[in-house]
Design a protein around this motif. Structure first.
Motif, PDB file in Angstrom:
ATOM      1  N   VAL A 209      -8.029  10.241  -5.593  1.00 31.49           N
ATOM      2  CA  VAL A 209      -7.939   8.890  -5.031  1.00 31.49           C
ATOM      3  C   VAL A 209      -7.726   7.866  -6.137  1.00 31.49           C
ATOM      4  N   HIS A 210      -8.420   8.010  -7.241  1.00 25.57           N
ATOM      5  CA  HIS A 210      -8.252   7.106  -8.389  1.00 25.57           C
ATOM      6  C   HIS A 210      -6.786   7.097  -8.858  1.00 25.57           C
ATOM      7  N   HIS A 211      -6.199   8.267  -9.006  1.00 25.32           N
ATOM      8  CA  HIS A 211      -4.813   8.346  -9.471  1.00 25.32           C
ATOM      9  C   HIS A 211      -3.816   7.858  -8.415  1.00 25.32           C
ATOM     10  N   LEU A 212      -4.096   8.114  -7.141  1.00 24.22           N
ATOM     11  CA  LEU A 212      -3.224   7.592  -6.079  1.00 24.22           C
ATOM     12  C   LEU A 212      -3.246   6.068  -6.081  1.00 24.22           C
ATOM     13  N   LYS A 213      -4.434   5.484  -6.191  1.00 22.89           N
ATOM     14  CA  LYS A 213      -4.543   4.022  -6.219  1.00 22.89           C
ATOM     15  C   LYS A 213      -3.836   3.442  -7.440  1.00 22.89           C
ATOM     16  N   ASP A 214      -3.986   4.082  -8.595  1.00 26.15           N
ATOM     17  CA  ASP A 214      -3.303   3.622  -9.805  1.00 26.15           C
ATOM     18  C   ASP A 214      -1.785   3.662  -9.638  1.00 26.15           C
ATOM     19  N   ALA A 215      -1.303   4.582  -8.808  1.00 29.84           N
ATOM     20  CA  ALA A 215       0.136   4.717  -8.566  1.00 29.84           C
ATOM     21  C   ALA A 215       0.616   3.800  -7.449  1.00 29.84           C
ATOM     22  N   GLY A 216      -0.292   2.994  -6.877  1.00 33.03           N
ATOM     23  CA  GLY A 216       0.099   2.032  -5.850  1.00 33.03           C
ATOM     24  C   GLY A 216      -0.134   2.465  -4.421  1.00 33.03           C
ATOM     25  N   PHE A 217      -0.771   3.595  -4.215  1.00 36.16           N
ATOM     26  CA  PHE A 217      -1.053   4.074  -2.864  1.00 36.16           C
ATOM     27  C   PHE A 217      -2.484   3.676  -2.505  1.00 36.16           C
ATOM     28  N   GLU A 218      -2.615   2.511  -1.886  1.00 34.77           N
ATOM     29  CA  GLU A 218      -3.924   1.907  -1.623  1.00 34.77           C
ATOM     30  C   GLU A 218      -4.562   2.376  -0.313  1.00 34.77           C
ATOM     31  N   ASN A 219      -3.741   2.687   0.688  1.00 35.92           N
ATOM     32  CA  ASN A 219      -4.262   2.952   2.028  1.00 35.92           C
ATOM     33  C   ASN A 219      -4.284   4.444   2.326  1.00 35.92           C
ATOM     34  N   MET A 220      -5.471   4.949   2.563  1.00 39.41           N
ATOM     35  CA  MET A 220      -5.619   6.356   2.911  1.00 39.41           C
ATOM     36  C   MET A 220      -6.913   6.556   3.671  1.00 39.41           C
ATOM     37  N   THR A 221      -7.007   7.679   4.330  1.00 36.28           N
ATOM     38  CA  THR A 221      -8.227   8.055   5.049  1.00 36.28           C
ATOM     39  C   THR A 221      -8.757   9.332   4.417  1.00 36.28           C
ATOM     40  N   ILE A 222     -10.055   9.348   4.186  1.00 37.26           N
ATOM     41  CA  ILE A 222     -10.701  10.515   3.594  1.00 37.26           C
ATOM     42  C   ILE A 222     -11.836  10.922   4.516  1.00 37.26           C
ATOM     43  N   SER A 223     -11.889  12.184   4.875  1.00 36.23           N
ATOM     44  CA  SER A 223     -12.970  12.659   5.720  1.00 36.23           C
ATOM     45  C   SER A 223     -13.488  14.006   5.228  1.00 36.23           C
ATOM     46  N   SER A 224     -14.722  14.265   5.562  1.00 36.39           N
ATOM     47  CA  SER A 224     -15.319  15.572   5.273  1.00 36.39           C
ATOM     48  C   SER A 224     -14.952  16.503   6.406  1.00 36.39           C
ATOM     49  N   ALA A 225     -14.715  17.740   6.059  1.00 40.61           N
ATOM     50  CA  ALA A 225     -14.343  18.722   7.072  1.00 40.61           C
ATOM     51  C   ALA A 225     -14.913  20.074   6.654  1.00 40.61           C
TER      52      ALA A 225
END
Length: 109
Positions: A17-33
């Motif tokens: 998530v840290h690297h995605l945000k640094d690359a400009g991808f701010e919006n995502m959903t994270i869930s436990s499964a």
């Protein structure tokens, strides 16, 4: 638009998530499964909720433009791998349309 759905190791989520945000991808959903697969990990457990699952996973979902898919897949793969079996899977699907809940209007993302 494309939806990227990744099933990854929970201990890799923060780094990805840290690297995605640094690359400009701010919006995502994270869930436990929980899941099950071919891998029979000696540390696997039997779930309290589901009798058939044997591993905890994290599910990461985001929608990006078609030309951004390779970049996102690369980030997830690079920072999610341990080089051991059971590192996870990434799925890419078409998204026909997206709508904002607030307005009901189509959103081109």
């Amino acid at each position: 638009m494309k939806e990227i759905k990744a099933f990854i190791r929970p201990n890799k989520v923060n780094d990805i998530v840290h690297h995605l945000k640094d690359a400009g991808f701010e919006n995502m959903t994270i869930s436990s499964a929980e899941g099950t697969g071919k891998l029979q990990d000696e540390d696997a457990f039997v779930s309290q909720k589901f009798s058939i699952t044997d591993s905890e996973v994290a599910k990461l979902e985001l929608v990006v433009s078609k030309n951004e898919v390779d970049k996102v897949v690369h980030i997830i793969s690079e920072f999610g791998q341990t080089l051991n079996p059971g590192d996870g899977l990434i799925y890419v699907s078409d998204v026909e349309k997206a709508y904002r809940v607030k307005t009901g209007l189509e959103n081109g993302l």
